[in-house]
Design a protein around this motif. Structure first.
Motif, PDB file in Angstrom:
ATOM      1  N   THR B 171      26.357  27.641  27.249  1.00 39.64           N
ATOM      2  CA  THR B 171      26.825  28.531  26.101  1.00 39.64           C
ATOM      3  C   THR B 171      25.727  28.421  25.126  1.00 39.64           C
ATOM      4  N   ASP B 172      25.506  29.662  24.506  1.00 43.08           N
ATOM      5  CA  ASP B 172      24.536  29.489  23.361  1.00 43.08           C
ATOM      6  C   ASP B 172      25.122  28.850  21.993  1.00 43.08           C
ATOM      7  N   GLY B 173      24.241  28.090  21.309  1.00 36.95           N
ATOM      8  CA  GLY B 173      24.796  27.672  20.268  1.00 36.95           C
ATOM      9  C   GLY B 173      25.405  26.096  20.180  1.00 36.95           C
ATOM     10  N   PRO B 174      25.929  25.661  19.114  1.00 35.84           N
ATOM     11  CA  PRO B 174      26.524  24.393  19.269  1.00 35.84           C
ATOM     12  C   PRO B 174      27.980  24.482  19.729  1.00 35.84           C
ATOM     13  N   VAL B 175      28.195  23.596  20.286  1.00 36.35           N
ATOM     14  CA  VAL B 175      29.678  23.237  21.326  1.00 36.35           C
ATOM     15  C   VAL B 175      30.166  21.864  21.040  1.00 36.35           C
ATOM     16  N   LEU B 176      31.448  21.912  20.690  1.00 38.23           N
ATOM     17  CA  LEU B 176      32.235  20.897  20.544  1.00 38.23           C
ATOM     18  C   LEU B 176      32.935  20.680  21.644  1.00 38.23           C
ATOM     19  N   LEU B 177      32.729  19.393  22.453  1.00 44.92           N
ATOM     20  CA  LEU B 177      33.351  18.975  23.738  1.00 44.92           C
ATOM     21  C   LEU B 177      34.531  18.283  23.938  1.00 44.92           C
ATOM     22  N   ILE B 178      35.694  18.464  24.106  1.00 49.17           N
ATOM     23  CA  ILE B 178      36.790  17.384  23.683  1.00 49.17           C
ATOM     24  C   ILE B 178      37.125  16.900  25.040  1.00 49.17           C
ATOM     25  N   ASP B 179      37.593  15.650  25.332  1.00 52.31           N
ATOM     26  CA  ASP B 179      38.348  15.340  26.519  1.00 52.31           C
ATOM     27  C   ASP B 179      39.253  13.898  26.134  1.00 52.31           C
ATOM     28  N   GLU B 180      40.272  14.126  26.961  1.00 44.70           N
ATOM     29  CA  GLU B 180      41.105  12.843  26.689  1.00 44.70           C
ATOM     30  C   GLU B 180      40.562  11.288  27.367  1.00 44.70           C
ATOM     31  N   ASN B 181      39.672  11.723  28.281  1.00 45.28           N
ATOM     32  CA  ASN B 181      38.994  10.416  28.819  1.00 45.28           C
ATOM     33  C   ASN B 181      37.947   9.917  27.807  1.00 45.28           C
ATOM     34  N   PRO B 182      37.671   8.836  27.819  1.00 43.12           N
ATOM     35  CA  PRO B 182      36.600   8.362  26.832  1.00 43.12           C
ATOM     36  C   PRO B 182      35.224   8.780  27.133  1.00 43.12           C
ATOM     37  N   ALA B 183      34.930   9.041  28.411  1.00 43.96           N
ATOM     38  CA  ALA B 183      33.486   9.237  28.798  1.00 43.96           C
ATOM     39  C   ALA B 183      33.779  10.783  29.330  1.00 43.96           C
ATOM     40  N   PRO B 184      32.407  11.778  29.321  1.00 44.33           N
ATOM     41  CA  PRO B 184      32.642  12.946  30.213  1.00 44.33           C
ATOM     42  C   PRO B 184      32.378  12.695  31.560  1.00 44.33           C
ATOM     43  N   GLY B 185      33.035  13.692  32.590  1.00 43.11           N
ATOM     44  CA  GLY B 185      32.698  13.644  33.666  1.00 43.11           C
ATOM     45  C   GLY B 185      34.145  14.150  34.503  1.00 43.11           C
ATOM     46  N   GLY B 186      35.221  13.882  33.836  1.00 42.93           N
ATOM     47  CA  GLY B 186      36.370  14.512  34.297  1.00 42.93           C
ATOM     48  C   GLY B 186      37.222  13.048  34.950  1.00 42.93           C
ATOM     49  N   GLN B 187      38.436  13.572  35.360  1.00 51.26           N
ATOM     50  CA  GLN B 187      39.333  12.424  35.932  1.00 51.26           C
ATOM     51  C   GLN B 187      38.825  11.546  36.924  1.00 51.26           C
ATOM     52  N   ARG B 188      38.001  12.337  37.845  1.00 54.20           N
ATOM     53  CA  ARG B 188      37.800  11.571  39.406  1.00 54.20           C
ATOM     54  C   ARG B 188      36.245  10.899  39.184  1.00 54.20           C
ATOM     55  N   ALA B 189      35.474  11.006  37.851  1.00 56.87           N
ATOM     56  CA  ALA B 189      34.252  10.423  37.617  1.00 56.87           C
ATOM     57  C   ALA B 189      34.360   8.880  37.626  1.00 56.87           C
ATOM     58  N   PRO B 190      35.171   8.069  37.033  1.00 52.06           N
ATOM     59  CA  PRO B 190      35.105   6.837  36.997  1.00 52.06           C
ATOM     60  C   PRO B 190      35.350   6.422  38.400  1.00 52.06           C
ATOM     61  N   ALA B 191      36.193   6.999  39.457  1.00 57.37           N
ATOM     62  CA  ALA B 191      36.508   6.686  40.907  1.00 57.37           C
ATOM     63  C   ALA B 191      35.116   6.782  41.639  1.00 57.37           C
ATOM     64  N   LEU B 192      34.590   8.093  41.409  1.00 64.78           N
ATOM     65  CA  LEU B 192      33.341   8.387  42.112  1.00 64.78           C
ATOM     66  C   LEU B 192      32.169   7.330  41.618  1.00 64.78           C
ATOM     67  N   GLN B 193      32.127   7.059  40.371  1.00 63.58           N
ATOM     68  CA  GLN B 193      31.191   6.248  40.247  1.00 63.58           C
ATOM     69  C   GLN B 193      31.168   4.664  40.606  1.00 63.58           C
ATOM     70  N   LYS B 194      32.749   4.366  40.767  1.00 59.84           N
ATOM     71  CA  LYS B 194      32.642   2.944  41.051  1.00 59.84           C
ATOM     72  C   LYS B 194      32.533   2.749  42.627  1.00 59.84           C
ATOM     73  N   ILE B 195      32.985   3.848  43.485  1.00 53.00           N
ATOM     74  CA  ILE B 195      32.579   3.705  44.800  1.00 53.00           C
ATOM     75  C   ILE B 195      31.017   3.908  44.959  1.00 53.00           C
ATOM     76  N   ALA B 196      30.161   4.720  44.435  1.00 54.24           N
ATOM     77  CA  ALA B 196      28.839   5.100  44.489  1.00 54.24           C
ATOM     78  C   ALA B 196      28.067   3.547  44.085  1.00 54.24           C
ATOM     79  N   SER B 197      28.359   2.842  43.066  1.00 51.88           N
ATOM     80  CA  SER B 197      27.720   1.613  42.626  1.00 51.88           C
ATOM     81  C   SER B 197      28.168   0.256  43.638  1.00 51.88           C
ATOM     82  N   GLU B 198      29.418   0.351  44.148  1.00 51.51           N
ATOM     83  CA  GLU B 198      29.827  -0.855  44.941  1.00 51.51           C
ATOM     84  C   GLU B 198      29.628  -0.651  46.410  1.00 51.51           C
ATOM     85  N   ASN B 199      29.812   0.588  46.855  1.00 49.10           N
ATOM     86  CA  ASN B 199      29.907   0.675  48.196  1.00 49.10           C
ATOM     87  C   ASN B 199      29.285   2.207  48.618  1.00 49.10           C
ATOM     88  N   ALA B 200      28.003   2.666  48.405  1.00 45.24           N
ATOM     89  CA  ALA B 200      27.416   3.901  48.581  1.00 45.24           C
ATOM     90  C   ALA B 200      27.520   4.316  49.885  1.00 45.24           C
TER      91      ALA B 200
END
Lengths: 103, 466
Positions: B171-200
């Motif tokens: 999107t052109d111009g400034p954007v406000l991005l809001i999420d209920e999780n503390p970090a961006p990436g979505g609900q699956r992100a922490p699960a995917l990142q944990k698997i990638a870092s511990e058993n790729a």
């Protein structure tokens, strides 16, 4: 062996059987079923159950699911305490005259 | 004992808990799964959605009723009670009333006792505690921070999963991005990142999981390329006010803002489905599992977990559980995931196919038993049923898109069961856009529009602010 209950709405504890019984009693609209059984009126405000209830109702009535509209979903979507509501500044309704100063 | 551990008091017992975890998970680790009883039938209920939507985990904490124990971190000296504690005749009363079917056709309903005034007083003092909806608060009220007003924004994107990030980045111009999780990436992100870092290597053997991880990485890289995106995590949009207002909550803190263009890309909710015993404590959806295992770090080593369903979340849950040391048993209800099935066989995970879930029952506070029947018949004849006992059960179905705020802002909805529930009319396109009566440009993307991850990647938002 007794079978566990199937819950349609967990917040208000409405079983699928109660919902079907209410339909047979003559409540054939989602709005009236919501008022009679309490489906979707609880803590989650229907996030967990409204589409399941609508799908079940469409099956009971034998109508296509695409004809099934939701009940009115009013803000806010989750319960707030009076304290939280009191923390909000109430904006002036747009176009309303400025309030007269108290004398 | 770890110096950092905190001590909480649960109904007269002192419990030692790891710091930084939610109260509901702390109790779960102590074998306490029943956090409340349901208002009408007195059924045990526990941690279910793990994101503050449902009633399962509402408890009385430090004199305050109806506290979401799945969202609240434990602190030293915390006093916790079930809301119906001490009222052991409450559930009995509820059962008796619900059995008296002629008098009470829809069972016991706690909202009956509000009129006339003397009945209401009786209700507040006597019946309310019995029914488990909690007594009124005691002690000094907790201070609530004044609500913030953030003013007007050109573009607000709600939901920082891959779809929301992509919308924000293009999107052109400034954007406000809001999420209920503390970090961006979505609900699956922490699960995917944990698997990638511990058993790729585990990630690589499941094509759907590795492609979701790749898609996530690409999205997060995309977030870096645009400078004027402001991300605010830990905030949930809880109301939409026409024509263009949003109300956000973070704990007790409320925030209001207005926007000219809104992109709705909030993730889906877990769907457990309708089957006998669908309120059993210890029965979760995949999104709850991701949160409980990554946010709270629930120690699940050695636990036997039934995973029932199919699709990305089915395999992602299995990988995450394996990484966390649990023993997954897979009950695949759809036969389409060929490569994944081969990988599961290679990892020697027990796998059942051709079955349909019949019912789930709690056998003790920490165990449950699931009954399956052959999928072709799906009848109640139990001649060929299969019982599987486990510590936990997961139902992995297509998630339910979140639609309530767009509806409050004026968007029409219709029921699309194949896409997971109520969606804006005209769903099935890759993106849904339009101008609402109040002039707000609304676009609905990603799981919020019933599309699975990666399905909307080719479209670029084209709505221009009026």
């Amino acid at each position: 062996m007794s079978r566990p209950k199937t819950f349609l709405c967990r917040c208000e504890d409405v079983t699928l059987r109660e919902f079907r019984e209410a339909f047979r009693e003559g409540f054939t609209e989602l709005e009236s079923l919501k008022r009679y059984t309490g489906v979707g009126t609880g803590f989650c405000q229907g996030k967990g159950c409204l589409s399941e209830a609508a799908r079940e109702l469409a099956a009971l009535r034998g109508i296509p699911t695409s004809d099934q509209k939701p009940t009115t979903i009013r803000p806010p979507s989750e319960p707030l305490t009076f304290g939280q509501l009191a923390s909000l500044e109430i904006p002036e309704p747009s176009g309303s005259p400025t309030p007269k100063e108290e004398t | 004992m770890n110096q950092d551990n905190v001590k909480i008091h649960f109904e007269g017992k002192a419990l030692t808990c790891r710091p930084g975890i939610s109260l509901a998970v702390a109790l779960f680790e102590h074998g306490i799964r029943t956090l409340s009883h349901s208002p009408k039938f007195g059924h045990p209920r526990g941690l279910t959605c793990a994101r503050g939507h449902c009633t399962g985990c509402l408890m009385r904490v430090d004199g305050e009723p109806n506290v979401r124990s799945c969202e609240l971190q434990v602190h030293d000296g915390m006093r916790v009670q079930r809301q119906d504690t001490g009222a052991s005749y409450g559930p009995v009363l509820q059962k008796t009333m619900s059995k008296g079917h002629r008098l009470f056709p829809v069972g016991f309903y706690y909202k009956w006792f509000t009129r006339p005034p003397f009945v209401s007083r009786m209700f507040l003092r006597g019946i309310r505690p019995l029914t488990g909806v909690g007594r009124l608060p005691t002690g000094a009220p907790k201070p609530i921070p004044a609500a913030e007003s953030w003013g007007m924004f050109e573009t607000v994107v709600v939901g920082a999963g891959p779809s929301g990030i992509q919308a924000a980045a293009t999107t052109d111009g400034p954007v406000l991005l809001i999420d209920e999780n503390p970090a961006p990436g979505g609900q699956r992100a922490p699960a995917l990142q944990k698997i990638a870092s511990e058993n790729a290597s585990l990630l690589d053997s499941f094509p759907s999981v590795s492609s979701a991880y790749k898609h996530l990485q690409e999205s997060l890289d995309g977030l870096q390329t645009k400078e004027d995106i402001t991300f605010h995590g830990g905030r949930r949009v809880i109301a939409g006010y026409q024509p263009d207002g949003l109300l956000l909550r973070s704990g007790n803190q409320l925030t209001t803002l207005h926007c000219r263009k809104l992109v709705w890309a909030a993730g889906a909710m877990d769907t457990l489905g309708l089957f006998p015993g669908n309120d059993t404590p210890g029965l979760w959806g995949p999104r709850a599992l991701y949160r409980i295992l990554t946010r709270d770090g629930l120690d699940i080593a050695g636990a036997h977990v039934l995973i029932i369903g199919s699709g990305l979340d089915f395999w992602l849950s299995a990988c995450l559980l394996a990484v966390c040391g649990a023993r997954p048993s897979l009950i695949l209800t759809d036969n389409q995931d060929g490569d994944e099935v081969a990988a599961a066989v290679e990892h020697k995970w027990p796998l059942h196919t051709g079955l349909a879930l019949d019912q789930i029952k709690q056998t003790s506070e920490t165990r449950l038993i699931a009954t399956f029947v052959p999928r072709q018949t799906q009848t109640r004849t139990r001649s060929s049923h299969l019982d599987l006992e486990a510590d936990l059960a997961l139902i992995c179905k297509r998630g339910k898109p979140v639609y309530d705020i767009p509806h409050q802002l004026g968007r029409e909805l219709a029921l699309y069961p194949e896409l997971g529930g109520f969606l804006p009319t005209g769903a099935g396109d890759t993106a849904l856009r339009g101008i609402l009566p109040g002039g707000l440009a609304l676009e609905i993307l990603g799981e919020a529009s019933g599309q699975l991850p990666g399905h909307n990647s080719s479209t670029r938002p084209e709505v221009t602010a009026p």
